[in-house]
Design a protein around this motif. Structure first.
Motif, PDB file in Angstrom:
ATOM      1  N   GLY A   1       0.752  -1.153   0.128  1.00 54.28           N
ATOM      2  CA  GLY A   1      -0.042   0.030  -0.037  1.00 54.28           C
ATOM      3  C   GLY A   1       1.003   1.297  -0.002  1.00 54.28           C
ATOM      4  O   GLY A   1       0.360   2.353  -0.765  1.00 54.28           O
ATOM      5  N   VAL A   2       1.914   1.164   0.802  1.00 51.41           N
ATOM      6  CA  VAL A   2       2.956   2.394   0.896  1.00 51.41           C
ATOM      7  C   VAL A   2       3.294   2.639  -0.481  1.00 51.41           C
ATOM      8  O   VAL A   2       3.496   3.735  -0.952  1.00 51.41           O
ATOM      9  N   LEU A   3       3.890   1.828  -1.045  1.00 54.21           N
ATOM     10  CA  LEU A   3       4.595   1.895  -2.451  1.00 54.21           C
ATOM     11  C   LEU A   3       3.578   2.245  -3.527  1.00 54.21           C
ATOM     12  O   LEU A   3       4.024   3.102  -4.306  1.00 54.21           O
ATOM     13  N   THR A   4       2.547   1.677  -3.522  1.00 57.91           N
ATOM     14  CA  THR A   4       1.638   1.658  -4.886  1.00 57.91           C
ATOM     15  C   THR A   4       0.718   3.271  -4.693  1.00 57.91           C
ATOM     16  O   THR A   4       0.178   3.551  -5.557  1.00 57.91           O
ATOM     17  N   ARG A   5       0.460   3.548  -3.339  1.00 58.47           N
ATOM     18  CA  ARG A   5      -0.184   4.530  -3.030  1.00 58.47           C
ATOM     19  C   ARG A   5       0.616   5.874  -2.935  1.00 58.47           C
ATOM     20  O   ARG A   5       0.117   6.998  -2.713  1.00 58.47           O
ATOM     21  N   SER A   6       2.099   5.649  -2.651  1.00 61.98           N
ATOM     22  CA  SER A   6       2.968   6.767  -2.445  1.00 61.98           C
ATOM     23  C   SER A   6       2.491   7.728  -1.170  1.00 61.98           C
ATOM     24  O   SER A   6       2.384   8.973  -1.100  1.00 61.98           O
ATOM     25  N   VAL A   7       2.077   6.710  -0.217  1.00 70.58           N
ATOM     26  CA  VAL A   7       1.700   7.585   1.079  1.00 70.58           C
ATOM     27  C   VAL A   7       2.444   6.653   2.310  1.00 70.58           C
ATOM     28  O   VAL A   7       2.985   5.472   2.051  1.00 70.58           O
ATOM     29  N   LEU A   8       2.645   7.347   3.343  1.00 69.94           N
ATOM     30  CA  LEU A   8       3.136   6.556   4.440  1.00 69.94           C
ATOM     31  C   LEU A   8       2.002   5.964   5.449  1.00 69.94           C
ATOM     32  O   LEU A   8       0.829   6.343   5.296  1.00 69.94           O
ATOM     33  N   ASP A   9       2.389   5.094   6.192  1.00 73.49           N
ATOM     34  CA  ASP A   9       1.414   4.384   6.904  1.00 73.49           C
ATOM     35  C   ASP A   9       1.073   5.052   8.348  1.00 73.49           C
ATOM     36  O   ASP A   9       2.236   5.696   8.733  1.00 73.49           O
TER      37      ASP A   9
ATOM     38  N   ALA B   1      -2.442   2.174   5.389  1.00 70.37           N
ATOM     39  CA  ALA B   1      -1.877   1.847   3.999  1.00 70.37           C
ATOM     40  C   ALA B   1      -2.432   0.497   3.626  1.00 70.37           C
ATOM     41  O   ALA B   1      -3.119   0.334   2.280  1.00 70.37           O
ATOM     42  N   ARG B   2      -2.558  -0.582   4.437  1.00 68.38           N
ATOM     43  CA  ARG B   2      -3.047  -1.731   3.877  1.00 68.38           C
ATOM     44  C   ARG B   2      -4.641  -1.930   3.740  1.00 68.38           C
ATOM     45  O   ARG B   2      -4.936  -2.605   2.795  1.00 68.38           O
ATOM     46  N   SER B   3      -5.278  -1.091   4.009  1.00 66.39           N
ATOM     47  CA  SER B   3      -6.778  -0.864   3.991  1.00 66.39           C
ATOM     48  C   SER B   3      -7.049  -0.397   2.456  1.00 66.39           C
ATOM     49  O   SER B   3      -8.036  -0.593   1.902  1.00 66.39           O
ATOM     50  N   LYS B   4      -6.001   0.190   1.829  1.00 68.78           N
ATOM     51  CA  LYS B   4      -6.144   0.542   0.599  1.00 68.78           C
ATOM     52  C   LYS B   4      -5.926  -0.468  -0.461  1.00 68.78           C
ATOM     53  O   LYS B   4      -6.469  -0.469  -1.601  1.00 68.78           O
ATOM     54  N   VAL B   5      -5.574  -1.504  -0.012  1.00 70.63           N
ATOM     55  CA  VAL B   5      -5.008  -2.766  -1.183  1.00 70.63           C
ATOM     56  C   VAL B   5      -5.789  -3.871  -0.795  1.00 70.63           C
ATOM     57  O   VAL B   5      -5.938  -4.979  -1.418  1.00 70.63           O
ATOM     58  N   PHE B   6      -6.657  -4.029   0.349  1.00 72.23           N
ATOM     59  CA  PHE B   6      -7.383  -5.197   0.654  1.00 72.23           C
ATOM     60  C   PHE B   6      -8.592  -5.635  -0.347  1.00 72.23           C
ATOM     61  O   PHE B   6      -9.226  -4.723  -0.797  1.00 72.23           O
ATOM     62  N   LYS B   7      -8.779  -6.784  -0.597  1.00 72.92           N
ATOM     63  CA  LYS B   7      -9.777  -7.035  -1.653  1.00 72.92           C
ATOM     64  C   LYS B   7     -11.086  -7.512  -0.893  1.00 72.92           C
ATOM     65  O   LYS B   7     -12.290  -6.957  -1.501  1.00 72.92           O
ATOM     66  N   HIS B   8     -11.354  -7.831   0.222  1.00 72.13           N
ATOM     67  CA  HIS B   8     -12.394  -8.372   0.761  1.00 72.13           C
ATOM     68  C   HIS B   8     -12.705  -7.804   2.124  1.00 72.13           C
ATOM     69  O   HIS B   8     -11.766  -7.497   2.750  1.00 72.13           O
ATOM     70  N   GLY B   9     -13.915  -7.610   2.522  1.00 70.50           N
ATOM     71  CA  GLY B   9     -14.434  -6.832   3.796  1.00 70.50           C
ATOM     72  C   GLY B   9     -13.814  -7.614   4.942  1.00 70.50           C
ATOM     73  O   GLY B   9     -13.301  -7.243   6.038  1.00 70.50           O
ATOM     74  N   HIS B  10     -13.808  -8.979   5.059  1.00 69.89           N
ATOM     75  CA  HIS B  10     -13.105  -9.666   6.221  1.00 69.89           C
ATOM     76  C   HIS B  10     -11.772  -9.385   6.331  1.00 69.89           C
ATOM     77  O   HIS B  10     -11.055  -9.592   7.469  1.00 69.89           O
ATOM     78  N   GLU B  11     -10.784  -9.195   5.238  1.00 64.64           N
ATOM     79  CA  GLU B  11      -9.628  -8.746   5.280  1.00 64.64           C
ATOM     80  C   GLU B  11      -9.346  -7.578   5.932  1.00 64.64           C
ATOM     81  O   GLU B  11      -8.557  -7.371   6.872  1.00 64.64           O
ATOM     82  N   SER B  12     -10.203  -6.513   5.688  1.00 61.20           N
ATOM     83  CA  SER B  12      -9.879  -5.238   6.526  1.00 61.20           C
ATOM     84  C   SER B  12     -10.513  -5.436   7.820  1.00 61.20           C
ATOM     85  O   SER B  12      -9.738  -4.903   8.670  1.00 61.20           O
TER      86      SER B  12
ATOM     87  N   LYS C   1      -6.024   4.204  -7.664  1.00 61.59           N
ATOM     88  CA  LYS C   1      -6.645   3.370  -7.250  1.00 61.59           C
ATOM     89  C   LYS C   1      -6.911   2.330  -8.225  1.00 61.59           C
ATOM     90  O   LYS C   1      -6.582   2.454  -9.409  1.00 61.59           O
ATOM     91  N   THR C   2      -7.071   1.098  -7.852  1.00 65.93           N
ATOM     92  CA  THR C   2      -7.203  -0.126  -8.775  1.00 65.93           C
ATOM     93  C   THR C   2      -8.023   0.156  -9.723  1.00 65.93           C
ATOM     94  O   THR C   2      -7.866  -0.011 -11.066  1.00 65.93           O
ATOM     95  N   GLN C   3      -9.426   0.942  -9.675  1.00 63.50           N
ATOM     96  CA  GLN C   3     -10.334   0.983 -10.652  1.00 63.50           C
ATOM     97  C   GLN C   3      -9.836   2.106 -11.869  1.00 63.50           C
ATOM     98  O   GLN C   3     -10.097   1.981 -12.856  1.00 63.50           O
TER      99      GLN C   3
END
Length: 604
Positions: free
Chosen positions: A198-206, A212-223, A251-253
């Motif tokens: 997340g930090v590398l692909t969104r160019s932000v710090l955690d 940061a990881r919340s931006k790359v999770f695919k499923h709700g249960h992962e968050s 964003k992925t979209q």
């Protein structure tokens, strides 16, 4: 309450130490010695690949430029100006061949073993860099970026000091699709894999609490749990000058907007760290054909649990590894030292044979990027996703990281596309995603899809459209991932593990295949009728041993065996490396023959 806590801590310890640390993948490889025949299979894979690389690597300059070849060593009788011009012409033509085939090149200008004239003054080096930049721009539409300038001192040379430039040559956005390098991100649970992605692909710090990881999770249960359970693909887009295009709005979209401007895409395959998702992680390491594996190690936890398992699988598959030690801001100095010491001890063991290299400067990054494909170097980066320490070196490393395979050689072969995901898209129909293993794919191309779920047959299908990272494109080539919309194919007729191949290959599915295998760990002996789960690229299925060239096998043994799939036939190609597992049993192997290819490949 206290009893519950005690029980919980005991349970966690049981998971991390008993099941993972004993008789695991890494332990099996580390325990091998030169006396074990299994060691030969690990070494053969490396030797075989280097031989293949030598046979299929970019032809030497002499092959392409026979008239100019002698100029490298024979410039007698020329004036200094004529010699300069001759060496410059030779360098320009040879660089053009390399960049045209590979798409990018990290080159030394002015070095004794580099390109162009040597023994340069700063002014002459500027002239050389300018000439190369102009030539690349005019003839290939490529940009030159000076990564480093350095002086080779007189102490190491017989003559005066030499001025040298390390330059990155990369094609600009154009008709050719972007270069793609795939990196599998693996490591123990809670080591910070998704956060780093997340930090590398969104160019932000955690923020230290999972932003940061919340931006790359695919499923709700992962968050909710903070644990990755699926295979996520995230992209780092780079332009022709090595600048990262990803920003905080990425964003992925909306990835198509970034890919359209990118000359190189680093695909970070985010894999699961928890033990119960191990089969998903193994599928990611085999089916997604990663060029490299990035092993994330938490500085405060060390090399524990599934971290060792993932390292072992990567070693068994001969995927070059580099290591990112995260959370360096959290770990006390003595804990940090213990983590690095234990990692270096594992890497130096006889079965692993890797050279740890602690990366501290940009010069270190250049050294590692040049030698990563050799499979013997193990770079170690020290980072923090919260403070940003070390992230600039990681970004530079990803920018310079070359493709491991020479995909240019495979573009002229018959098309082969391996399917690792399927979708039903409203208004479009059935869409399959995967990797182009060979050849070139274009819209309206007809290929054979199989093996069929019901009878193992291959059926003709037509590609309706081709998308690369959500961007509609006219073609994709070997080494790239893609999504293909298929005409008149039902979603139920397609599954993970199928392939699309050129009909000239005459593909057939195989119930049985012959393999050269080595047992890493097994508590007793293996005999015919033994069953294990095979992970071979996109194939993941249980198979039974139906024949062996030895009576029984123990840990450290190597043999030729015949496997038979239990559920359905699969499409396999000789020379493919795989791993198999059953309980605590771990093994590696290489396909040497199938029902399609009764003749084993040379050397086996």
């Amino acid at each position: 309450m206290s009893g519950h806590k005690m029980h919980h801590s005991r349970h966690a310890h049981h998971l991390s130490s008993k099941q993972c640390d004993h008789e695991g993948w890494t332990e099996g490889i580390v325990s091998l010695t030169d006396q074990h025949t299994a060691t030969e299979l690990l070494d053969d894979g490396a030797a075989g690949r280097h031989k293949a690389a030598a046979a299929t690597s970019t032809p030497t300059i002499a092959d392409h430029l026979a008239p100019a070849g002698p100029l490298l060593c024979d410039c007698e009788g020329m004036s200094p100006a004529e010699e300069w011009r001759a060496r410059l012409e030779h360098a320009l033509r040879s660089l053009e061949v390399e960049v045209e085939q590979r798409g990018e090149l990290l080159a030394d200008l002015g070095a004794p073993d580099g390109y162009g004239p040597t023994g340069l003054t700063p002014q002459q080096l500027d002239e050389l860099v300018g000439a190369v930049a102009a030539h690349m721009d005019t003839h290939l539409g490529a940009d030159l970026t000076v990564v480093r300038r350095r002086t080779l001192s007189a102490a190491t040379l017989s003559g005066p000091p030499m001025h040298v430039a390390d330059v990155l040559l990369r094609r600009r956005v154009g008709e050719a699709a972007p270069l793609e390098v795939r990196v599998a991100v693996v490591g123990n649970v809670d080591s910070g894999k998704s956060t780093m992605v997340g930090v590398l692909t969104r160019s932000v710090l955690d923020d230290g609490r999972g932003s940061a990881r919340s931006k790359v999770f695919k499923h709700g249960h992962e968050s909710e749990t903070g644990r990755t359970s699926s295979i996520g693909q995230h992209n780092l887009c780079l332009d022709s000058q090595g600048e990262i295009l990803n920003d905080a709005a990425f964003k992925t979209q909306s990835i198509a907007d970034y890919v359209a401007r990118a000359s190189k895409v680093v695909t970070l395959v985010d894999l699961a760290g928890h033990e119960k998702y191990f089969k998903t992680t193994a599928y990611g390491l085999t089916g997604h054909l990663p060029d490299y594996a990035c092993l994330i190690v938490g500085a405060n936890a060390g090399v524990v649990g599934m971290c060792k398992e993932h390292l072992g699988v990567a070693l068994a598959l001969r995927v070059p590894c580099f290591f990112v030690v995260t959370k360096v801001d959290l770990a006390p100095e003595h804990v940090m030292k213990h983590t690095l010491d234990s990692l270096q001890q594992i890497l130096k063991k006889p079965g692993v044979k890797k050279r740890p290299f602690l990366v501290r400067t940009r010069d270190d990054v250049l050294t590692c990027a040049r030698h990563m494909h050799a499979d013997s170097l193990a770079p170690i980066f020290l980072t923090s996703s919260v403070t940003g320490v070390g992230l600039d070196l990681i970004r530079l490393f990803y920018n310079l990281l070359p493709q491991r395979h020479n995909w240019f050689e495979r573009t002229s072969q018959h098309a082969e596309f391996i399917i690792d995901e399927t979708f039903g898209v409203p208004g479009v129909g059935t869409v399959v995603a995967g990797t182009v293993k060979r050849g070139v794919l274009v819209p309206n191309q007809t290929l054979m899809l199989g093996p069929d779920i019901a009878d193992g047959s291959f059926k003709q299908v037509t590609i309706k459209s081709v998308h690369y990272k959500r961007l509609p494109v006219g073609r994709v080539v070997a080494g790239q991932t893609a999504a293909l919309a298929l005409k008149k194919v039902k979603r139920a007729a397609v599954r993970k593990g199928m392939v699309l191949v050129d009909e000239r290959v005459r593909p057939k599915a195989s119930w049985e295949f012959d393999a050269d295998i080595a047992i890493l760990t097994h508590s007793t002996t293996i005999q015919p009728r033994y069953q294990a789960v095979i992970h071979c690229e996109i194939v993941r299925q249980a198979a039974r041993v139906v024949a062996m060239d030895r009576e029984r096998l123990r840990s450290g043994d190597r043999a030729c065996v015949r496997f038979r799939f239990l559920q359905r036939p699969e499409y396999l190609t000789p020379g493919t490396r795989f791993v198999f597992r059953e309980g605590r049993t771990k093994g590696i192997g290489m396909v040497v023959g199938t029902e399609m290819s009764p003749t084993p490949i040379a050397g086996h």
